[in-house]
Design a protein around this motif. Structure first.
Motif, PDB file in Angstrom:
ATOM      1  N   HIS A  88       0.805  -1.226   0.000  1.00  0.00           N
ATOM      2  CA  HIS A  88       0.000   0.000   0.000  1.00  0.00           C
ATOM      3  C   HIS A  88       0.838   1.277   0.000  1.00  0.00           C
ATOM      4  O   HIS A  88       0.380   2.326   0.454  1.00  0.00           O
ATOM      5  N   SER A  89       2.034   1.202  -0.528  1.00  0.00           N
ATOM      6  CA  SER A  89       2.839   2.408  -0.716  1.00  0.00           C
ATOM      7  C   SER A  89       2.511   3.038  -2.064  1.00  0.00           C
ATOM      8  O   SER A  89       2.091   2.362  -3.005  1.00  0.00           O
ATOM      9  N   HIS A 130       4.574   7.190   1.259  1.00  0.00           N
ATOM     10  CA  HIS A 130       4.156   8.006   0.126  1.00  0.00           C
ATOM     11  C   HIS A 130       5.373   8.765  -0.393  1.00  0.00           C
ATOM     12  O   HIS A 130       5.887   9.658   0.278  1.00  0.00           O
ATOM     13  N   ILE A 131       5.827   8.371  -1.591  1.00  0.00           N
ATOM     14  CA  ILE A 131       6.983   9.014  -2.217  1.00  0.00           C
ATOM     15  C   ILE A 131       6.458   9.879  -3.344  1.00  0.00           C
ATOM     16  O   ILE A 131       6.028   9.386  -4.388  1.00  0.00           O
ATOM     17  N   ILE A 157      10.806   0.383   0.796  1.00  0.00           N
ATOM     18  CA  ILE A 157       9.865   1.481   0.988  1.00  0.00           C
ATOM     19  C   ILE A 157       8.583   0.924   1.584  1.00  0.00           C
ATOM     20  O   ILE A 157       8.012  -0.020   1.056  1.00  0.00           O
ATOM     21  N   GLY A 158       8.097   1.534   2.693  1.00  0.00           N
ATOM     22  CA  GLY A 158       6.812   1.174   3.253  1.00  0.00           C
ATOM     23  C   GLY A 158       6.903   0.135   4.342  1.00  0.00           C
ATOM     24  O   GLY A 158       7.987  -0.135   4.878  1.00  0.00           O
ATOM     25  N   HIS A 204      16.218   2.894   4.020  1.00  0.00           N
ATOM     26  CA  HIS A 204      15.007   2.285   4.555  1.00  0.00           C
ATOM     27  C   HIS A 204      14.012   3.394   4.860  1.00  0.00           C
ATOM     28  O   HIS A 204      14.270   4.267   5.694  1.00  0.00           O
ATOM     29  N   ILE A 205      12.878   3.364   4.151  1.00  0.00           N
ATOM     30  CA  ILE A 205      11.805   4.322   4.371  1.00  0.00           C
ATOM     31  C   ILE A 205      10.605   3.524   4.870  1.00  0.00           C
ATOM     32  O   ILE A 205      10.055   2.710   4.138  1.00  0.00           O
ATOM     33  N   GLY A 206      10.214   3.759   6.124  1.00  0.00           N
ATOM     34  CA  GLY A 206       9.224   2.901   6.758  1.00  0.00           C
ATOM     35  C   GLY A 206       7.792   3.361   6.569  1.00  0.00           C
ATOM     36  O   GLY A 206       7.474   4.177   5.702  1.00  0.00           O
ATOM     37  N   ASN A 207       6.917   2.840   7.441  1.00  0.00           N
ATOM     38  CA  ASN A 207       5.490   3.085   7.295  1.00  0.00           C
ATOM     39  C   ASN A 207       5.113   4.525   7.660  1.00  0.00           C
ATOM     40  O   ASN A 207       5.661   5.130   8.570  1.00  0.00           O
ATOM     41  N   PHE A 208       4.182   5.059   6.892  1.00  0.00           N
ATOM     42  CA  PHE A 208       3.653   6.414   7.080  1.00  0.00           C
ATOM     43  C   PHE A 208       4.741   7.482   7.004  1.00  0.00           C
ATOM     44  O   PHE A 208       4.673   8.497   7.696  1.00  0.00           O
TER      45      PHE A 208
END
Length: 435
Positions: free
Chosen positions: A292-293, A310-311, A305-306, A321-325
């Motif tokens: 759901h990203s 949202h990128i 990602i995620g 590392h880009i996590g949740n929200f």
């Protein structure tokens, strides 16, 4: 190939119920007309677009996407309406480079060059025929002993003719001299008061000119007339894009839930989880995009990602590392961790830096966007506001809960908090309760 292509895109598309011209509606991020143009350009160096309704708007959009490669013509709709009239200029067939003309429609995004190959026969006329279980709304192809006799539009058809399930695909390949012979004979004495290109078929059949009928796929050759058909075509295109990606080595979880646009590219080992949306000119390289990203117009390289990140456009994220929200916009992130609940806009963040939960780069002052520059090995504690423009040097430590307005020097510990006060029995004074 010695072939000219004419794309009919003059119609108003009233059944779309939209101010946007029908051929500029999109599936998988690309205009309907662009699919036909791309297909035509693979077949010919002489491509003509016939316009009328909102012609200037359509031409402008096309020229931005396909500079200096197309010829545009405005239909004389007042005097020569209809598909037959579209091919006429000053009562003569429009000028083309080659003696064979392939006629396409601007609302058929699912055709491919390979599916059009059977039309390039030695026959003076080739036309596509669809055997449909639901012919309602389409012109019927009347056959006799396997030969095409005529094409009758539904509004002009008798009840017996309406029972025919062989319909016209709207795709033709004509010898130029056939069109030059029969276009002047067209009449607008019909229910729609238009000059039908299909009447050329009738006249040619009466003169026993050879007509090749090509059986074509209803899924691929059906035109788009309303929003429901637009959605159906997009689902077909999505299936094509997903299958291609998986054949090229992409792992997809629950592929039917993944939305990706035509301009998205994959390189290397990629894994895409359910519910992901990949939009615009996005590159995914050796990366894992979790459930759901949403990623638009960005480059994701050797990163995960995620989920539910949202990128936004103009991001380049590598080895991170880009996590949740976490939301990122117009930023270059290299070798960082942003685990959850952060907004990173108009920023550059260097290798080894850690962004805590609730961190915000405050990039907009109400008039102008400003940049936040974060060096290497910077640790930003949770719930910090970084007021741009701001530059944090390498090896800076930001205490949790800080509002940072001033640049740091290498090695600084930055803390910006008000003193904490504990007032005895303050709870009971506020709520007027007894202990």
């Amino acid at each position: 190939m010695n072939l000219s292509v004419v794309i009919l895109a003059a119609g108003s598309g009233t059944r779309m119920k939209s101010d946007t011209p029908k051929v500029l509606h999109k599936i998988c991020g690309e205009e309907l007309l662009f699919y036909s143009i791309e297909c035509a350009l693979e077949l010919s160096d002489d491509v003509h677009i016939i316009l009328y309704h909102q012609a200037d708007k359509i031409r402008q959009v096309c020229e931005q996407r396909f500079p200096s490669t197309l010829s545009f013509h405005i239909q004389d709709h007042a005097n020569f309406p209809g598909t037959g009239g579209a091919l006429l200029q000053d009562k003569k067939l429009l000028s083309t480079k080659y003696p064979k003309l392939l006629i396409l429609n601007g609302d058929m995004p699912l055709i491919t060059p390979s599916s059009l190959t059977p039309f390039f026969s030695n026959s003076p006329i080739s036309m596509g025929v669809i055997h449909s279980s639901n012919p309602f709304g389409y012109g019927r192809v009347i056959l006799k002993e396997g030969r095409v006799q005529k094409i009758i539009e539904e509004k002009d058809a008798t009840q017996d003719e309406k029972e025919v399930c062989t319909i016209n695909s709207g795709i033709y390949c004509f010898d130029r001299d056939v069109l030059e012979s029969y276009l002047p004979k067209l009449s607008n004495q019909n229910a729609q008061k238009e000059y039908y290109l299909t009447d050329v078929i009738k006249f040619a059949s009466q003169d026993e000119i050879s007509i090749s009928s090509i059986d074509v796929s209803e899924e691929e050759f059906s035109g788009i007339n309303d929003k429901s058909q637009l959605a159906q075509a997009q689902e077909i295109m999505l299936n094509r894009l997903r299958k291609k990606a998986m054949k090229d080595g992409v792992i997809m979880h629950l592929p039917h839930t993944i939305y990706l646009e035509k301009s998205v590219r994959f390189e290397g080992e990629c894994e895409i989880e359910q519910g992901v949306q990949l939009l615009g000119k996005t590159l995914i390289q050796n990366s894992h995009i979790k459930a759901h990203s949403v990623i638009r117009d960005s480059q994701i390289i050797s990163s995960d990602i995620g989920p539910m990140a949202h990128i936004r456009p103009k991001c380049r994220i590598e080895n991170s590392h880009i996590g949740n929200f976490v939301e990122v916009k117009n930023s270059h992130l290299s070798g960082i961790k942003a685990g959850h609940l952060s907004y990173l806009g108009d920023s550059e963040i260097g290798e080894g830096s850690n962004i805590g939960a609730g961190v915000i780069t405050c990039n907009y002052d109400g008039k102008t966007k400003h940049k936040t520059l974060i060096g290497k090995n910077v640790f930003v504690g949770s719930d910090c506001q970084l007021i741009a423009p701001l530059k944090l040097a390498d090896h800076t430590l930001i205490g949790a809960g800080s509002t940072v307005r001033k640049d740091s020097k290498e090695g600084d510990l930055v803390i910006s908090r008000s003193d904490q006060k504990n007032i005895a029995d303050g709870f009971f004074m506020f709520f007027k309760e007894k202990k």
